[in-house]
Design an enzyme around this catalytic site. Structure first.
Site, PDB file in Angstrom:
ATOM      1  N   TYR A   1      22.408 -35.567  11.551  1.00 38.86           N
ATOM      2  CA  TYR A   1      21.641 -36.028  10.382  1.00 38.86           C
ATOM      3  C   TYR A   1      22.087 -37.427   9.972  1.00 38.86           C
ATOM      4  CZ  TYR A   1      20.552 -36.421   5.371  1.00 38.86           C
ATOM      5  OH  TYR A   1      20.158 -36.869   4.128  1.00 38.86           O
TER       6      TYR A   1
ATOM      7  N   SER B   1      20.684 -42.755   3.806  1.00 34.16           N
ATOM      8  CA  SER B   1      21.680 -41.915   3.136  1.00 34.16           C
ATOM      9  C   SER B   1      23.042 -42.570   3.229  1.00 34.16           C
ATOM     10  CB  SER B   1      21.753 -40.546   3.830  1.00 34.16           C
ATOM     11  OG  SER B   1      22.872 -39.823   3.371  1.00 34.16           O
TER      12      SER B   1
HETATM   13  P1  NDP Z   1      14.793 -31.978  -1.420  1.00 30.67           P
HETATM   14  O1  NDP Z   1      15.086 -30.839  -0.511  1.00 30.67           O
HETATM   15  O2  NDP Z   1      14.693 -31.749  -2.870  1.00 30.67           O
HETATM   16  O3  NDP Z   1      13.445 -32.710  -0.979  1.00 30.67           O
HETATM   17  C1  NDP Z   1      13.042 -32.812   0.341  1.00 30.67           C
HETATM   18  C2  NDP Z   1      11.567 -33.106   0.339  1.00 30.67           C
HETATM   19  O4  NDP Z   1      11.172 -33.269   1.712  1.00 30.67           O
HETATM   20  C3  NDP Z   1      10.748 -31.964  -0.230  1.00 30.67           C
HETATM   21  O5  NDP Z   1       9.664 -32.490  -0.972  1.00 30.67           O
HETATM   22  C4  NDP Z   1      10.224 -31.263   1.008  1.00 30.67           C
HETATM   23  O6  NDP Z   1       8.935 -30.682   0.831  1.00 30.67           O
HETATM   24  C5  NDP Z   1      10.088 -32.418   1.964  1.00 30.67           C
HETATM   25  N1  NDP Z   1      10.081 -31.950   3.339  1.00 30.67           N
HETATM   26  C6  NDP Z   1      11.082 -31.363   4.039  1.00 30.67           C
HETATM   27  N2  NDP Z   1      10.644 -31.040   5.264  1.00 30.67           N
HETATM   28  C7  NDP Z   1       9.334 -31.425   5.328  1.00 30.67           C
HETATM   29  C8  NDP Z   1       8.338 -31.350   6.313  1.00 30.67           C
HETATM   30  N3  NDP Z   1       8.589 -30.821   7.519  1.00 30.67           N
HETATM   31  N4  NDP Z   1       7.104 -31.853   6.035  1.00 30.67           N
HETATM   32  C9  NDP Z   1       6.837 -32.412   4.816  1.00 30.67           C
HETATM   33  N5  NDP Z   1       7.742 -32.492   3.836  1.00 30.67           N
HETATM   34  C10 NDP Z   1       8.975 -32.000   4.093  1.00 30.67           C
HETATM   35  O7  NDP Z   1      15.932 -33.048  -1.098  1.00 30.67           O
HETATM   36  P2  NDP Z   1      16.208 -34.522  -1.641  1.00 30.67           P
HETATM   37  O8  NDP Z   1      15.278 -34.888  -2.723  1.00 30.67           O
HETATM   38  O9  NDP Z   1      17.649 -34.582  -1.876  1.00 30.67           O
HETATM   39  O10 NDP Z   1      15.882 -35.368  -0.325  1.00 30.67           O
HETATM   40  C11 NDP Z   1      14.960 -36.447  -0.306  1.00 30.67           C
HETATM   41  C12 NDP Z   1      15.423 -37.461   0.722  1.00 30.67           C
HETATM   42  O11 NDP Z   1      16.687 -37.983   0.315  1.00 30.67           O
HETATM   43  C13 NDP Z   1      15.649 -36.864   2.118  1.00 30.67           C
HETATM   44  O12 NDP Z   1      15.212 -37.795   3.080  1.00 30.67           O
HETATM   45  C14 NDP Z   1      17.171 -36.698   2.173  1.00 30.67           C
HETATM   46  O13 NDP Z   1      17.639 -36.715   3.491  1.00 30.67           O
HETATM   47  C15 NDP Z   1      17.606 -37.918   1.386  1.00 30.67           C
HETATM   48  N6  NDP Z   1      18.960 -37.890   0.842  1.00 30.67           N
HETATM   49  C16 NDP Z   1      19.358 -36.953  -0.089  1.00 30.67           C
HETATM   50  C17 NDP Z   1      20.635 -36.989  -0.597  1.00 30.67           C
HETATM   51  C18 NDP Z   1      21.122 -36.035  -1.623  1.00 30.67           C
HETATM   52  O14 NDP Z   1      22.331 -36.045  -1.933  1.00 30.67           O
HETATM   53  N7  NDP Z   1      20.289 -35.184  -2.209  1.00 30.67           N
HETATM   54  C19 NDP Z   1      21.597 -37.991  -0.144  1.00 30.67           C
HETATM   55  C20 NDP Z   1      21.071 -38.948   0.784  1.00 30.67           C
HETATM   56  C21 NDP Z   1      19.805 -38.882   1.260  1.00 30.67           C
HETATM   57  P3  NDP Z   1       8.641 -29.088   0.708  1.00 30.67           P
HETATM   58  O15 NDP Z   1       9.759 -28.507  -0.118  1.00 30.67           O
HETATM   59  O16 NDP Z   1       7.297 -29.058   0.047  1.00 30.67           O
HETATM   60  O17 NDP Z   1       8.632 -28.541   2.106  1.00 30.67           O
END
Ligand code: NDP
Length: 266
Positions: free
Chosen positions: A171, A157
């Site tokens: 985080y 990130s």
């Molecule tokens: P979302 O919340 O849309 O996606 C997160 C994903 O992670 C979902 O598919 C969710 O699945 C899954 N997830 C969360 N907890 C669990 C768990 N315990 N077990 C399995 N799956 C899990 O967020 P983003 O798409 O934004 O995030 C994706 C990645 O990008 C993350 O690592 C985030 O930290 C990173 N990121 C995002 C940024 C942003 O601005 N959006 C910036 C920088 C990094 P479900 O809903 O099915 O539980």
């Protein structure tokens, strides 16, 4: 809005056809967009999700409709045995794993220093660090057995670079761990022809910010972005396809690819 912002782009990467991609957290946001793009390129996608079953079904249907294959694997990745089980299920479904996308992650909750508890810190590290370490172990063992190399793509990130916004220091530090470890794993696994890189998104419009950021916080973030807009999940897709493709990035390992509208230039 251009085609990659709106998600209509068809990025064609021929050597991904038939490749097996295991992606964690593929139900929404960045993971879902990447999974769909792998599907459009004819890949076989093992899609992990946890709570968002209906969304995961839609992603899976989209992959199949666009010429890829998909299998859904439910599981909370923070459970100590989840990575071994999810890895085994992906191999059972498709026979091998060529690409791992360690995408699952979340901020958990914005928490200032004086409210830290062991439970909170553990929750952030369990989700953003420890499960990634387990997937690296289990999938690299599998790739080594296959003997034909592979690509691992972690998700860091922009927070890893600047220390995070309000209440997100743990985080941000967890994502810093991922960036640092990506470089180390790249060196350690190179002998097995496994490339390890990371995508480092900036501020991307996904359910993540619906959950953790107010409109005011998002506006403040946007003001620091030279492109003066929040990015979309689809705009992260090219980085995943590039790093997954041996043809496009076969000489690239240990790199952190920033996708942030110019917000941070390392
Ligand atoms: P979302 O919340 O849309 O996606 C997160 C994903 O992670 C979902 O598919 C969710 O699945 C899954 N997830 C969360 N907890 C669990 C768990 N315990 N077990 C399995 N799956 C899990 O967020 P983003 O798409 O934004 O995030 C994706 C990645 O990008 C993350 O690592 C985030 O930290 C990173 N990121 C995002 C940024 C942003 O601005 N959006 C910036 C920088 C990094 P479900 O809903 O099915 O539980």
């Amino acid at each position: 809005m251009n085609s990659s912002q709106s998600g209509q782009a068809t990025l064609c990467v021929p050597d991904l056809k038939g490749k097996v991609i295991l992606i964690t957290g593929g139900s929404t946001g960045i993971g879902a967009a990447a999974a769909r793009a792998f599907g459009r390129n004819g890949a076989k996608v093992a899609l992990n999700y946890n709570a968002s079953g209906a969304e995961a079904e839609r992603v899976s249907d989209g992959i199949k409709a666009s010429g890829g294959e998909a299998v859904l694997i439910q599981g909370d990745v923070t459970q100590p045995d989840a990575s071994a089980r999810i890895t085994a299920e992906a191999v059972r479904a498709f026979g091998r794993i060529d690409v791992l996308v360690n995408n699952a992650g979340a901020l958990v909750r914005r928490t200032p220093v004086d409210q830290y508890t062991d439970e909170f810190v553990d929750a952030v590290l369990d989700l953003n660090v420890k499960q990634v370490v387990r997937f690296i172990r289990d999938v690299s063992i599998q790739m080594r057995k296959q003997g034909s190399g592979g690509s691992i793509i972690n998700v860091s990130s922009i927070a890893a670079r600047h220390g995070g916004g309000p209440g997100s220091v743990i985080y941000a530090a967890a994502k810093g761990f991922i960036a640092t470890a990506t470089r180390g794993w790249a060196k350690e696994l190179v002998k097995d022809r496994i490339r390890v890189n990371a995508v480092s998104p900036g501020v991307i419009d996904t359910p993540f910010h619906e959950r953790y950021s107010t409109a005011e916080q998002l506006a403040a973030m946007q003001a620091t972005i030279p492109m003066n807009r929040i990015g979309t999940s689809e705009e992260c897709v090219g980085a995943f396809l590039y790093l997954a493709s041996e043809e496009l990035s076969g000489y690239v390992t240990g790199q952190i690819m920033e996708v942030n509208g110019g917000q941070y230039m390392p």
